[in-house]
Scaffold this active site. Structure first.
Site, PDB file in Angstrom:
ATOM      1  N   PRO A   2       0.830  -1.204   0.000  1.00 15.80           N
ATOM      2  CG  PRO A   2      -0.823  -1.589   1.586  1.00 15.80           C
ATOM      3  CD  PRO A   2       0.501  -2.099   1.119  1.00 15.80           C
ATOM      4  CD  GLU A   3       3.628   2.871  -4.099  1.00 19.79           C
ATOM      5  OE1 GLU A   3       3.710   4.062  -4.448  1.00 19.79           O
ATOM      6  OE2 GLU A   3       4.139   1.945  -4.736  1.00 19.79           O
ATOM      7  NE  ARG A 151      20.726  12.405  -2.041  1.00 22.53           N
ATOM      8  CZ  ARG A 151      19.575  12.001  -1.478  1.00 22.53           C
ATOM      9  NH1 ARG A 151      18.826  12.863  -0.786  1.00 22.53           N
ATOM     10  NH2 ARG A 151      19.171  10.754  -1.596  1.00 22.53           N
TER      11      ARG A 151
END
Length: 270
Positions: A2-3, A151
């Site tokens: 589940p997101e 990043r």
């Protein structure tokens, strides 16, 4: 797994049945979940659930003297059931309400969690280092571009980092990058600010659409009422390896990034 849209759908599903209700009993059939269910969860008995909300993938039930933190793990779901309904094999915890209904955690893999805290929720160790919610004004292109400058990790892994932004899981990261036309392999610090404008808008659109349609039904997720979501019918790249791109008809490719499958169109995404 589940997101965010599935968790948001769950919150919306249980809130009308839960807010303003007194907890009559707490039934723990299996305490060994991702973390042990704490004994002081019993303190919830007799208290009123004032609000149901979500932070990242945590469902938060704010009561009189503390907050219940629920996580669905890999395969969990919360359902509203009649309090007397016999439990199934993987129904581990019930919060029994004075209305005669129960909030029931069903979790076959036992990677979910039911926790109780009396500290301010924003200060909890599982919450305090999380990034902004993707559907709020705090998540914008300026923030994302600035966060990416040091990043060099691939942009897909960057937007899946919960300390950067919460709730952009594997499915929705792939779909958002496709909508923005950005290759998931591109380094985060090599994406221009203009393209981060596209990406933040795509993330917001994809998640909002998924929430509106009830989440994505994958594996064992069901809504609180037991109905599946339908967003997977509109996925453009996720799970469509070698199928034609809906925009250009080139075959959708699949690669591994950080031990997760990534789906993309090499023609549309640069």
């Amino acid at each position: 797994m589940p997101e965010l849209p599935e968790v948001e759908t769950t919150c919306r599903g249980i809130a009308p049945h839960t807010e303003g209700q007194v907890v009559r009993d707490v039934v723990v059939r299996q305490a060994q979940l991702r973390w042990p269910v704490p004994d002081d969860l019993q303190d919830l008995v007799g208290q009123t659930v004032n609000t149901v909300s979500r932070r990242a993938k945590y469902v938060l039930l704010e009561a009189d003297t503390g907050t219940v933190m629920l996580h669905l793990g890999m395969s969990g779901s919360l359902r509203i059931v009649e309090a007397g309904l016999a439990p199934e094999k993987h129904d581990h915890v019930d919060l029994v309400l004075a209305s005669g209904k129960s909030i029931r955690l069903h979790d076959p893999r036992r990677f979910g969690a039911v926790l109780w805290t009396q500290q301010p929720i924003a200060q909890h160790k599982l919450i305090q280092h999380l990034g902004p919610e993707p559907l709020t004004d705090a998540f914008n292109a300026e923030y994302l571009h600035a966060s990416a400058q040091k990043r060099s990790v691939a942009v897909k892994q960057f937007i899946m980092d919960a300390q950067v932004v919460v709730g952009v899981g594997n499915i929705y990261a792939s779909e958002s990058l496709f909508m923005a036309g950005i290759s998931p392999k591109r380094a985060a610090n090599k994406v221009s600010k203009a393209r981060y404008v596209q990406l933040t808008e795509s993330i917001k659109q994809v998640l909002a659409r998924a929430i509106a349609q009830g989440g994505t039904t994958l594996r064992d997720f069901v809504q609180a009422e037991g109905k599946p979501g339908y967003f997977q019918q509109q996925l453009n790249v996720y799970g469509r390896t070698n199928e034609p791109c809906r925009l250009c008809a080139a075959p959708i490719k699949q690669i591994k990034q950080g031990q997760r499958s990534t789906f993309y169109c090499s023609n549309c995404q640069k």
